[in-house]
Design an enzyme around this catalytic site. Structure first.
Site, PDB file in Angstrom:
ATOM      1  N   GLY A 156     -49.893  16.983  -7.571  1.00 31.76           N
ATOM      2  CA  GLY A 156     -50.559  16.732  -8.856  1.00 31.76           C
ATOM      3  C   GLY A 156     -51.809  15.891  -8.692  1.00 31.76           C
ATOM      4  CG  LEU A 157     -55.149  16.866 -11.294  1.00 33.18           C
ATOM      5  CD1 LEU A 157     -55.600  17.014 -12.753  1.00 33.18           C
ATOM      6  CD2 LEU A 157     -56.303  17.170 -10.345  1.00 33.18           C
ATOM      7  CB  SER A 158     -55.853  10.912  -8.740  1.00 34.64           C
ATOM      8  OG  SER A 158     -55.843   9.514  -8.848  1.00 34.64           O
ATOM      9  N   GLY A 159     -53.260  10.203 -10.839  1.00 30.14           N
ATOM     10  CA  GLY A 159     -52.917   9.704 -12.175  1.00 30.14           C
ATOM     11  C   GLY A 159     -51.988  10.606 -12.965  1.00 30.14           C
ATOM     12  CB  SER A 160     -50.614  13.997 -12.394  1.00 35.02           C
ATOM     13  OG  SER A 160     -50.163  13.854 -11.063  1.00 35.02           O
ATOM     14  N   GLY A 161     -48.859  11.186 -12.321  1.00 39.30           N
ATOM     15  CA  GLY A 161     -47.531  10.562 -12.424  1.00 39.30           C
ATOM     16  C   GLY A 161     -46.647  10.783 -11.207  1.00 39.30           C
ATOM     17  CE  LYS A 162     -50.065  12.600  -6.428  1.00 31.70           C
ATOM     18  NZ  LYS A 162     -51.128  12.356  -7.429  1.00 31.70           N
ATOM     19  CB  SER A 163     -46.795   6.788  -7.500  1.00 36.70           C
ATOM     20  OG  SER A 163     -47.794   7.283  -6.666  1.00 36.70           O
ATOM     21  CB  SER A 173     -50.104  18.590  -2.003  1.00 35.52           C
ATOM     22  OG  SER A 173     -49.333  17.442  -1.822  1.00 35.52           O
TER      23      SER A 173
HETATM   24  N1  LIG Z   1     -61.947  11.468  -3.259  1.00 36.28           N
HETATM   25  C1  LIG Z   1     -60.688  11.248  -3.664  1.00 36.28           C
HETATM   26  N2  LIG Z   1     -60.002  12.252  -4.259  1.00 36.28           N
HETATM   27  C2  LIG Z   1     -58.725  12.022  -4.648  1.00 36.28           C
HETATM   28  N3  LIG Z   1     -58.055  10.859  -4.476  1.00 36.28           N
HETATM   29  C3  LIG Z   1     -58.714   9.843  -3.870  1.00 36.28           C
HETATM   30  C4  LIG Z   1     -60.047   9.994  -3.450  1.00 36.28           C
HETATM   31  N4  LIG Z   1     -60.441   8.828  -2.875  1.00 36.28           N
HETATM   32  C5  LIG Z   1     -59.405   7.982  -2.949  1.00 36.28           C
HETATM   33  N5  LIG Z   1     -58.356   8.586  -3.546  1.00 36.28           N
HETATM   34  C6  LIG Z   1     -57.036   7.953  -3.677  1.00 36.28           C
HETATM   35  O1  LIG Z   1     -56.244   8.565  -2.671  1.00 36.28           O
HETATM   36  C7  LIG Z   1     -55.099   9.172  -3.197  1.00 36.28           C
HETATM   37  C8  LIG Z   1     -55.022  10.659  -2.798  1.00 36.28           C
HETATM   38  O2  LIG Z   1     -54.654  10.790  -1.458  1.00 36.28           O
HETATM   39  P1  LIG Z   1     -53.748  12.002  -1.004  1.00 36.28           P
HETATM   40  O3  LIG Z   1     -53.432  11.760   0.417  1.00 36.28           O
HETATM   41  O4  LIG Z   1     -52.626  12.149  -1.948  1.00 36.28           O
HETATM   42  O5  LIG Z   1     -54.757  13.225  -1.183  1.00 36.28           O
HETATM   43  S1  LIG Z   1     -54.678  14.689  -0.553  1.00 36.28           S
HETATM   44  O6  LIG Z   1     -53.290  15.180  -0.760  1.00 36.28           O
HETATM   45  O7  LIG Z   1     -54.992  14.596   0.876  1.00 36.28           O
HETATM   46  O8  LIG Z   1     -55.664  15.486  -1.290  1.00 36.28           O
HETATM   47  C9  LIG Z   1     -55.175   9.074  -4.698  1.00 36.28           C
HETATM   48  O9  LIG Z   1     -53.925   8.506  -5.056  1.00 36.28           O
HETATM   49  P2  LIG Z   1     -53.120   8.975  -6.347  1.00 36.28           P
HETATM   50  O10 LIG Z   1     -53.913   8.439  -7.494  1.00 36.28           O
HETATM   51  O11 LIG Z   1     -51.782   8.313  -6.193  1.00 36.28           O
HETATM   52  O12 LIG Z   1     -53.003  10.478  -6.362  1.00 36.28           O
HETATM   53  C10 LIG Z   1     -56.343   8.174  -4.993  1.00 36.28           C
HETATM   54  O13 LIG Z   1     -55.899   6.907  -5.418  1.00 36.28           O
HETATM   55  N1  LIG Z   2     -44.065  10.980 -18.417  1.00 34.05           N
HETATM   56  C1  LIG Z   2     -44.690  10.267 -17.495  1.00 34.05           C
HETATM   57  N2  LIG Z   2     -44.389  10.446 -16.169  1.00 34.05           N
HETATM   58  C2  LIG Z   2     -45.051   9.749 -15.227  1.00 34.05           C
HETATM   59  N3  LIG Z   2     -46.035   8.850 -15.484  1.00 34.05           N
HETATM   60  C3  LIG Z   2     -46.372   8.641 -16.788  1.00 34.05           C
HETATM   61  C4  LIG Z   2     -45.723   9.343 -17.829  1.00 34.05           C
HETATM   62  N4  LIG Z   2     -46.254   8.945 -18.992  1.00 34.05           N
HETATM   63  C5  LIG Z   2     -47.186   8.040 -18.701  1.00 34.05           C
HETATM   64  N5  LIG Z   2     -47.272   7.828 -17.373  1.00 34.05           N
HETATM   65  C6  LIG Z   2     -48.176   6.868 -16.725  1.00 34.05           C
HETATM   66  O1  LIG Z   2     -49.164   7.585 -15.995  1.00 34.05           O
HETATM   67  C7  LIG Z   2     -49.548   6.843 -14.845  1.00 34.05           C
HETATM   68  C8  LIG Z   2     -49.345   7.698 -13.611  1.00 34.05           C
HETATM   69  O2  LIG Z   2     -49.795   6.981 -12.490  1.00 34.05           O
HETATM   70  P1  LIG Z   2     -49.260   7.268 -11.034  1.00 34.05           P
HETATM   71  O3  LIG Z   2     -47.780   7.417 -11.056  1.00 34.05           O
HETATM   72  O4  LIG Z   2     -49.856   6.224 -10.146  1.00 34.05           O
HETATM   73  O5  LIG Z   2     -49.902   8.704 -10.741  1.00 34.05           O
HETATM   74  P2  LIG Z   2     -50.229   9.385  -9.337  1.00 34.05           P
HETATM   75  O6  LIG Z   2     -49.258   8.840  -8.330  1.00 34.05           O
HETATM   76  O7  LIG Z   2     -50.052  10.856  -9.589  1.00 34.05           O
HETATM   77  O8  LIG Z   2     -51.657   9.032  -9.027  1.00 34.05           O
HETATM   78  C9  LIG Z   2     -48.716   5.569 -14.823  1.00 34.05           C
HETATM   79  O9  LIG Z   2     -49.431   4.517 -15.403  1.00 34.05           O
HETATM   80  C10 LIG Z   2     -47.514   5.954 -15.721  1.00 34.05           C
HETATM   81  O10 LIG Z   2     -46.916   4.841 -16.344  1.00 34.05           O
END
Ligand SMILES: Nc1ncnc2c1ncn2[C@@H]1O[C@H](COP(=O)(O)OS(=O)(=O)O)[C@@H](OP(=O)(O)O)[C@H]1O
Ligand SMILES: Nc1ncnc2c1ncn2[C@@H]1O[C@H](COP(=O)(O)OP(=O)(O)O)[C@@H](O)[C@H]1O
Length: 205
Positions: free
Chosen positions: A34-41, A108
């Protein structure tokens, strides 16, 4: 590398099945996409807590323990992202063989590498979870302030903005985190893996 390597596997006395029998549960990988901020962690962490409470040995592979160590030589170019996922797939395969229910939380973004990992592990050891959240919502959340930086041109190759994200073709489960709560999301994943957790894939001793 052109030179042929002569690597001959050793048949060890203790197998993955032995380790599963010892732990009382099977092992496989739960691969979040999923996208960054989608909720994976967030989901990975909540799911791990639930599994831990059931006595299941888990481990989360994520950016904190992989991109800062094993993969610290990789950036966010397409080539590096592909290598990132390939290596994580290999690590996950070792961990699954060690008997650990392994959870990965990486963007991914490419279908080809996801398929590569699935083939590497075997389809019955790979559960794909698509954390399905629209870009606009991820950007609104902007948990780490990275979308703002990407929009300002301070970060290049940012997924969804200036680097592609291919929507998973056939995930085992999709969790729309903009529509369901964290608890509901975890329940959806638990329902998907329920059968795998109960069927131990353990051959009779
Ligand atoms: N350019 C760019 N694009 C996307 N994300 C970025 C970038 N630079 C830094 N970050 C931070 O790195 C996290 C993504 O790393 P990943 O290893 O999950 O990415 S990938 O699967 O290799 O595409 C991602 O973490 P998550 O927010 O948890 O998804 C970001 O915080
Ligand atoms: N239903 C939900 N499932 C997961 N995260 C959620 C949901 N609703 C809101 N959120 C919020 O969205 C954010 C997701 O961040 P994070 O888990 O760091 O995403 P990622 O790991 O994909 O970058 C968190 O602040 C979380 O509290």
């Amino acid at each position: 590398m052109s030179e042929k390597l002569h690597i001959i596997p050793h048949n060890h006395q203790i197998t993955a099945d032995d380790r599963h029998r010892m732990k009382g549960h099977d092992s496989f990988v739960i691969w979040f996409i999923g996208l960054s901020g989608s909720g994976k962690s967030t989901l990975a962490s909540a799911l791990e807590k639930e599994l831990y409470q059931k006595g299941i040995h888990t481990y989360i592979l994520d950016g904190d323990n992989v991109r800062s160590g094993l993969n610290k030589d990789l950036d966010f170019s397409e080539t590096s992202r592909k290598e990132n996922i390939r290596r994580i797939g290999e690590v996950a395969k070792l961990m699954v063989d060690a008997g650990v229910l392994t959870i990965t939380a990486f963007i991914s973004p490419f279908e080809e590498e996801r398929q590569l990992v699935k083939n590497m592990l075997g389809a019955n050891r790979y559960v794909e979870v698509y954390v399905d959240c629209p870009l606009e919502e991820c950007e609104k959340r902007d948990v780490k302030g990275l979308y703002q930086k990407a929009r300002n041109g301070e970060i290049s190759n940012f997924t969804g903005i200036s680097s592609p994200f291919e929507i998973p073709k056939n995930p085992d489960v999709s969790v729309p985190t903009h529509q369901v709560s964290i608890e509901e999301g975890v329940a959806m994943i638990m329902k998907t893996i329920e059968q795998k957790l109960n069927s131990k894939h353990i051959s009779p001793s």
